[in-house]
Design a protein around this motif. Structure first.
Motif, mmCIF file in Angstrom:
data_model
loop_
_atom_site.group_PDB
_atom_site.id
_atom_site.type_symbol
_atom_site.label_atom_id
_atom_site.label_comp_id
_atom_site.label_asym_id
_atom_site.label_seq_id
_atom_site.Cartn_x
_atom_site.Cartn_y
_atom_site.Cartn_z
ATOM 1 N N PHE A 40 -8.495 18.856 4.696
ATOM 2 C CA PHE A 40 -7.820 17.830 5.496
ATOM 3 C C PHE A 40 -8.770 16.674 5.801
ATOM 4 O O PHE A 40 -8.407 15.503 5.678
ATOM 5 C CB PHE A 40 -7.283 18.448 6.793
ATOM 6 C CG PHE A 40 -6.395 17.539 7.587
ATOM 7 C CD1 PHE A 40 -5.029 17.557 7.394
ATOM 8 C CD2 PHE A 40 -6.919 16.666 8.533
ATOM 9 C CE1 PHE A 40 -4.199 16.720 8.123
ATOM 10 C CE2 PHE A 40 -6.104 15.827 9.267
ATOM 11 C CZ PHE A 40 -4.735 15.851 9.062
ATOM 12 N N ARG A 41 -9.993 17.012 6.177
ATOM 13 C CA ARG A 41 -10.984 15.977 6.511
ATOM 14 C C ARG A 41 -11.342 15.121 5.296
ATOM 15 O O ARG A 41 -11.640 13.933 5.439
ATOM 16 C CB ARG A 41 -12.217 16.610 7.128
ATOM 17 C CG ARG A 41 -11.865 17.205 8.503
ATOM 18 C CD ARG A 41 -13.031 17.575 9.280
ATOM 19 N NE ARG A 41 -13.740 16.329 9.607
ATOM 20 C CZ ARG A 41 -14.848 16.277 10.282
ATOM 21 N NH1 ARG A 41 -15.405 17.373 10.717
ATOM 22 N NH2 ARG A 41 -15.436 15.139 10.526
ATOM 23 N N GLU A 44 -8.175 12.728 4.982
ATOM 24 C CA GLU A 44 -7.775 11.839 6.076
ATOM 25 C C GLU A 44 -8.364 10.435 5.976
ATOM 26 O O GLU A 44 -7.882 9.528 6.635
ATOM 27 C CB GLU A 44 -8.099 12.472 7.427
ATOM 28 C CG GLU A 44 -9.563 12.543 7.763
ATOM 29 C CD GLU A 44 -9.814 13.208 9.101
ATOM 30 O OE1 GLU A 44 -8.881 13.299 9.931
ATOM 31 O OE2 GLU A 44 -10.955 13.631 9.330
ATOM 32 N N LYS A 48 -2.656 9.056 5.621
ATOM 33 C CA LYS A 48 -2.345 9.224 7.047
ATOM 34 C C LYS A 48 -2.153 10.704 7.375
ATOM 35 O O LYS A 48 -1.613 11.462 6.575
ATOM 36 C CB LYS A 48 -1.086 8.446 7.401
ATOM 37 C CG LYS A 48 -1.293 6.954 7.304
ATOM 38 C CD LYS A 48 -0.030 6.210 7.633
ATOM 39 C CE LYS A 48 -0.345 4.726 7.552
ATOM 40 N NZ LYS A 48 0.781 3.894 7.402
ATOM 41 N N HIS A 49 -2.576 11.090 8.585
ATOM 42 C CA HIS A 49 -2.520 12.492 9.019
ATOM 43 C C HIS A 49 -1.144 13.110 8.836
ATOM 44 O O HIS A 49 -1.003 14.207 8.294
ATOM 45 C CB HIS A 49 -2.929 12.617 10.495
ATOM 46 C CG HIS A 49 -4.354 12.296 10.746
ATOM 47 N ND1 HIS A 49 -4.737 11.109 11.316
ATOM 48 C CD2 HIS A 49 -5.483 12.984 10.504
ATOM 49 C CE1 HIS A 49 -6.050 11.083 11.417
ATOM 50 N NE2 HIS A 49 -6.533 12.205 10.925
#
Length: 145
Positions: A40-41, A44, A48-49
């Motif tokens: 995820f990091r 990001e 967009k999250h």
């Protein structure tokens, strides 16, 4: 109804959603959580999250219908492989540039190794992982008009 079960050929449709949040034990949850946060990091910075969450969950749900067995599937690994695929898609469409080719090769080999382990491990859903990876790539490939 207990939703802390994986999906299989004999479970209700709702389990194709809830399996992503059910884990066999605390170690399974911890490993999936670390992997999810790590990938995820990486994403990001480019996506967009909400889009990462929505796309990875959607891919994992869709892929589950094409990789269903008698043995239940549980865990967030489908979402994780979808996000890895999204990252590869960003590299393929040149949104991201690989600076350290050796490190990139090591990352690619680690993904292949994890897929190979999944293939040979009887209680791991290899096809789900493969489909999620492929569909994740497809979510990031730019359409040419």
């Amino acid at each position: 109804m207990d939703f802390n079960v994986g999906y299989s050929n004999t479970t209700p449709l709702i389990t194709h959603l809830t399996y992503n949040f059910s884990h066999v034990n605390i170690w399974h949850l911890a490993l999936n959580s670390l992997a999810y946060i790590g990938v995820f990091r990486m994403l990001e910075k480019s996506i967009k999250h909400w889009k990462i969450i929505l796309l990875s969950l959607s891919v994992a749900i869709i892929a589950s219908f094409f990789a269903s067995y008698d043995i239940p599937t549980m865990g967030a690994s489908g979402m994780i492989y979808a996000m890895i695929g999204m990252w590869f898609g960003l590299v393929i469409n040149k949104t991201l540039t690989i600076i350290d080719k050796k490190l990139f090769l090591i990352y690619c080999l680690s993904v292949i190794l994890m897929l190979a382990i999944s293939f040979f491990k009887h209680n791991s859903n290899f096809l789900l992982h493969l489909y999620c990876l492929g569909l994740g790539v497809l979510t990031r490939i730019k359409q040419t008009s």
